[in-house]
Design a protein around this motif. Structure first.
Motif, PDB file in Angstrom:
ATOM      1  N   ALA A  62       0.816  -1.211   0.000  1.00 30.25           N
ATOM      2  CA  ALA A  62       0.000   0.000   0.000  1.00 30.25           C
ATOM      3  C   ALA A  62       0.852   1.264   0.000  1.00 30.25           C
ATOM      4  N   VAL A  63       1.910   1.276   0.791  1.00 29.58           N
ATOM      5  CA  VAL A  63       2.709   2.487   0.958  1.00 29.58           C
ATOM      6  C   VAL A  63       3.699   2.685  -0.192  1.00 29.58           C
ATOM      7  N   GLU A  64       4.172   1.601  -0.771  1.00 32.67           N
ATOM      8  CA  GLU A  64       5.240   1.729  -1.756  1.00 32.67           C
ATOM      9  C   GLU A  64       4.807   1.500  -3.199  1.00 32.67           C
ATOM     10  N   GLN A  65       3.644   0.893  -3.423  1.00 32.74           N
ATOM     11  CA  GLN A  65       3.281   0.547  -4.797  1.00 32.74           C
ATOM     12  C   GLN A  65       2.066   1.297  -5.327  1.00 32.74           C
ATOM     13  N   THR A  66       1.260   1.884  -4.459  1.00 27.61           N
ATOM     14  CA  THR A  66       0.081   2.594  -4.944  1.00 27.61           C
ATOM     15  C   THR A  66       0.438   4.036  -5.306  1.00 27.61           C
ATOM     16  N   ARG A  67      -0.414   4.662  -6.069  1.00 31.19           N
ATOM     17  CA  ARG A  67      -0.125   6.002  -6.588  1.00 31.19           C
ATOM     18  C   ARG A  67       0.047   7.041  -5.483  1.00 31.19           C
ATOM     19  N   LEU A  68      -0.857   7.017  -4.496  1.00 30.02           N
ATOM     20  CA  LEU A  68      -0.832   8.045  -3.455  1.00 30.02           C
ATOM     21  C   LEU A  68      -0.156   7.597  -2.171  1.00 30.02           C
ATOM     22  N   LYS A  69       0.286   6.342  -2.131  1.00 27.93           N
ATOM     23  CA  LYS A  69       1.067   5.840  -0.987  1.00 27.93           C
ATOM     24  C   LYS A  69       0.338   5.962   0.354  1.00 27.93           C
ATOM     25  N   ILE A  70      -0.969   5.792   0.344  1.00 26.17           N
ATOM     26  CA  ILE A  70      -1.740   5.928   1.581  1.00 26.17           C
ATOM     27  C   ILE A  70      -1.728   4.594   2.326  1.00 26.17           C
ATOM     28  N   PRO A  71      -1.315   4.578   3.583  1.00 27.16           N
ATOM     29  CA  PRO A  71      -1.253   3.308   4.324  1.00 27.16           C
ATOM     30  C   PRO A  71      -2.635   2.738   4.595  1.00 27.16           C
ATOM     31  N   LEU A  72      -2.647   1.439   4.801  1.00 20.77           N
ATOM     32  CA  LEU A  72      -3.882   0.744   5.128  1.00 20.77           C
ATOM     33  C   LEU A  72      -4.180   0.860   6.618  1.00 20.77           C
ATOM     34  N   LEU A  73      -5.451   0.788   6.929  1.00 23.12           N
ATOM     35  CA  LEU A  73      -5.908   0.703   8.314  1.00 23.12           C
ATOM     36  C   LEU A  73      -6.328  -0.745   8.540  1.00 23.12           C
ATOM     37  N   PHE A  74      -5.662  -1.439   9.474  1.00 28.50           N
ATOM     38  CA  PHE A  74      -5.958  -2.844   9.733  1.00 28.50           C
ATOM     39  C   PHE A  74      -6.844  -2.971  10.969  1.00 28.50           C
ATOM     40  N   GLY A  75      -7.958  -3.664  10.802  1.00 29.16           N
ATOM     41  CA  GLY A  75      -8.882  -3.889  11.906  1.00 29.16           C
ATOM     42  C   GLY A  75      -9.039  -5.365  12.206  1.00 29.16           C
ATOM     43  N   PHE A  76      -9.529  -5.650  13.405  1.00 26.39           N
ATOM     44  CA  PHE A  76      -9.724  -7.042  13.801  1.00 26.39           C
ATOM     45  C   PHE A  76     -10.671  -7.092  14.992  1.00 26.39           C
ATOM     46  N   ASP A  77     -11.283  -8.261  15.180  1.00 22.91           N
ATOM     47  CA  ASP A  77     -12.185  -8.479  16.308  1.00 22.91           C
ATOM     48  C   ASP A  77     -11.384  -8.763  17.575  1.00 22.91           C
ATOM     49  N   VAL A  78     -10.814  -7.716  18.139  1.00 25.77           N
ATOM     50  CA  VAL A  78     -10.093  -7.846  19.406  1.00 25.77           C
ATOM     51  C   VAL A  78     -11.136  -7.648  20.510  1.00 25.77           C
TER      52      VAL A  78
END
Length: 768
Positions: free
Chosen positions: A104-120
């Protein structure tokens, strides 16, 4: 943070403007401190200005990523690499989280990081007791500490966001998801909701070692017809405002960064397409500034409800209602993917789309993801291995147990007097069931079962025999968590006839029998509603056979709802819920008196399932003197009242003091009560304060919890417990005025150890 490092991260974020450079420099100067709202918005808007409609729609779409489903994983990775995914869920391997973030950070055009969620829900690696158990502790600080541990483990492996706490009020214990909440009471539920938000998020969104809290399911989900998961909910305005919305308001006031919308229809309108709920109440009335995400597939399912005409219409309705991110259905079609076409068709505006994108980008900025997107895998392992986390889990399991019955003072056991113990029951040595539902990556090496805990406690000097006794029966309809990519450990299975006979033989040969009975882990949680409270399978037969031996019997119940024990009652009965990673160690400490049980029920325990729902906070009905006679065949009183729980000691309440006999509107009322430990053991008591409004704009419940404190007292020690009834505690939503009101009236005040407290006083509210 060095300026050069900041500028490098800025480039990865896709911005080169002076405004963005200034915002990044400000971030560097503040280090771990939160950015101002203006700085965050400027940075988000600079990114939005560069985004295509497709990238915007992707930024507000969250996809499931199942590594066990390669075709789906390939599809999701393709969307992500194209910049059309803003968030992923269900990834918990640190290396995989890091790999995906690099894409996401290095290969996409705008380099926007992903938000990772989980059932914690109640832990990540270190599993705490289930949330209903934490509510039974009546100790908000304990809940805060537990979720702080969960947050530190989650953040260490690369997660940013928990789909928790669940703050739905549940007054019908047939509903399976009662396990995830705090029970039936809005005051207790609000305290636990706010505490968990603080535990997850820390002092602010982006606090080191913390993650975003996502209270769910907004709103009314716990009021489903017949306690049937997913079914419609029909609630009056009075119930909504006075009961079901209160814990959500407390969570928002505590700073929750996310709210999850519910699946079901609320009063005829699906919650995920309900603008009144998501915009008028949540944002306009309460001032919520975070982002709203749907539950899995809930936007797409606006079609299923017969609310949206097609998938494109579903996306429009969800967005315009106030949803900011769609949790797309696993293996299904995203509704928000159609938003670019809806924009082109004039069905939504650029401003509407941008507002949703802005809330998500602002969250990523506040979390520091543009500066620190990656996972330190080695550091993550150190956090996961922290032994203090296991100590927190053990203490939590000790403080959540509720002693319901202790005839003849059987508990605590005398270690010197007990030479042999028969530990029996299908849940006594099941690591998976000890952890409970909503655990996807169990750590068997760390999980302590009841059998293991007792063996470790008594050592070689006491003989401990074990039999599962009976099997945990299969569900008629398998849980979604028992199949597919989320499949977990198999259930306990034995030859019931043979094992019942063996269990009886072991009980006869032992000084004491400890039976661990209840519901298997998959019998609580989502898709886990049930139509009876009987012990599943042949557990009642096992209990009858063991009690018939005449030996002292202790039953430990592992469940999240009331269960019916028929026939001859055991001498001791303790609800240990699903106690988590250190559950067995905690139970052993409780059995042998190293700690005294101090938990209290967070719901009313009915005599029979035919009574439910049976909330303690009900209105005074016609002919209240015959309230016990509502059924001709048995009393209508509960088996155990809300707030009930025994101890190894005894406490006396006295000297209830209300500072003023008359107060003005909007004036606080100090109240105090003395509590004394009149027993022989150091133990905890929960002092509880209830009120009843005698008359006013609307009829009010016979009792309402408005204060509680858990205290520890030595034998003979007394303490004065202070409460403060604030104006909001004396106010309520009145349907006749469609507003919150405070009446000039008389209030009765009750103090004691459960909702039937008899120590009483009164005061009057009267405008001078």
């Amino acid at each position: 943070m060095k300026a050069s490092h900041t500028r490098r991260r800025l480039a990865l974020a896709g911005g080169t403007s002076l405004a963005l450079l200034a915002a990044a420099s400000a971030c560097a100067a503040q280090a771990a401190a939160p950015l101002s709202d203006a700085a965050v918005r400027a940075r988000a808007d600079a990114l939005i200005a560069q985004m295509t409609p497709e990238e915007k729609a992707g930024q507000i779409t969250q996809y499931f990523d199942f590594t066990s489903a390669p075709d789906e994983a390939k599809r999701v990775t393709g969307e992500m690499a194209a910049g059309r995914a803003g968030s992923l869920l269900f990834v918990t391997d640190p290396a995989e989280l890091d790999r995906l973030q690099h894409i996401a950070v290095e290969q996409t055009r705008l380099k926007i990081p992903l938000l990772f969620g989980f059932d914690v829900i109640h832990g990540l690696r270190t599993i705490m007791p289930v949330p209903i158990a934490m509510a039974a502790s009546w100790d908000p600080k304990l809940a805060e500490d537990g979720q702080s541990v969960a947050a530190s483990e989650a953040r260490a492996i690369g997660l940013h966001w928990a789909f928790a706490p669940m703050v739905d009020i549940a007054r019908d214990p047939r509903w399976g998801r009662i396990v995830e909440g705090a029970g039936e009471d809005p005051y207790l539920g609000s305290a636990m909701a706010a505490a968990q938000v603080r535990g997850f998020q820390g002092a602010y969104i982006g606090s080191p070692g913390h993650i975003i809290a996502g209270p769910k399911h907004f709103a009314g989900y716990g009021g489903a017809l017949g306690g049937r998961d997913y079914d419609e909910v029909n609630l009056s305005d009075s119930e909504l405002w006075n009961v079901y919305l209160k814990p959500f308001k407390a969570a928002v006031d505590a700073g929750a960064g996310n709210i999850m919308s519910a699946y079901m229809g609320l009063n005829g309108t699906p919650a995920s397409g309900n603008r009144w709920l998501l915009t008028d109440v949540l944002r306009k009335s309460w001032g919520f500034k975070g982002f709203v995400v749907t539950d899995a597939g809930a936007a797409h399912d606006l079609m299923t409800h017969g609310f949206a005409a097609d998938n494109q219409d579903a996306g429009v309705r969800a967005l315009t209602a106030g949803v900011d991110m769609e949790m797309a259905p696993p293996f299904g079609e995203s509704a928000f993917k159609t938003l670019p076409q809806s924009l082109a068709d004039g069905k939504i505006t650029t401003a509407q789309l941008d507002e949703a994108v802005r809330t998500v980008l602002e969250t990523k900025i506040r979390m520091g993801l543009f500066e620190h997107p990656y996972v330190d895998v080695k550091a993550a392992q150190r956090v996961l291995d922290d032994p203090d986390h296991r100590v927190t889990a053990r203490i939590a399991a000790e403080r959540t147990a509720v002693l319901l019955r202790n005839e003849g003072g059987l508990l605590p056991l005398d270690r010197k007097g007990v030479k042999s113990i028969a530990v029996l029951g299908p849940l006594a040595d099941s690591k998976r069931d000890t952890l409970g539902p909503w655990v996807f990556d169990q750590n068997n090496d760390e999980t302590v079962t009841v059998l293991a805990g007792i063996k470790a406690k008594v050592g070689a000097g006491v003989r401990v025999d074990y039999s599962a006794g009976v099997s945990i029966p299969p569900r008629m309809f398998p849980s979604i968590f028992e199949t597919g990519p989320m499949a977990a450990a198999p259930r306990v299975t034995v030859d019931d006839d043979t094992e019942i006979q063996r269990a009886v033989k072991l009980a006869r040969a032992a000084d004491i029998a400890v039976l661990v009975l209840g519901e298997g882990w998959s019998m609580a949680g989502e898709q886990a509603s049930r139509s009876s409270f009987d012990l599943p399978g042949r557990q009642q037969e096992l209990l009858d056979a063991v009690t018939a031996t005449g030996k002292p019997v202790i039953v430990l119940l592992m469940s999240a709802r009331p269960l019916e024990l028929k026939g001859r009652k055991p001498q001791a009965l303790m609800d240990i819920w699903y106690p988590g990673s250190q559950g067995g160690a905690a139970v052993a400490n409780l059995l042998f008196g190293e700690v005294s049980p101090g938990g209290k029920l967070p719901y009313t325990w009915p005599r029979d399932i035919g009574q439910v729902p049976l909330p303690y906070a009900h209105l005074t009905s016609f002919q209240p003197k015959t309230a016990e006679q509502r059924y001709w065949n048995e009393p209508n009183s509960p088996l155990y009242p809300f707030g009930y729980g025994l101890s190894y000691s005894t406490f006396a309440f006295s000297n209830l003091r209300i500072d003023k006999a008359r107060v003005a509107l909007n004036e606080a009322v100090p109240v105090s009560v003395d509590v004394k430990n009149i027993g022989a053991r150091k133990a905890d008591e929960v002092a509880q304060l209830y009120i009843h409004q005698r008359y006013g704009t609307a009829a009010r419940p016979v009792r309402e919890l408005k204060g509680f404190q858990r205290i520890t007292l030595n034998p003979g020690e007394s303490r004065t417990v202070h409460f403060l009834l604030k104006p909001e505690d004396l106010s309520y939503w009145a349907s006749s005025t469609r507003s919150f009101v405070q009446d000039q009236t008389v209030f009765d005040v009750f103090a004691g150890d459960d909702s039937t407290a008899s120590l009483t006083g009164s005061f009057e509210v009267k405008q001078p």
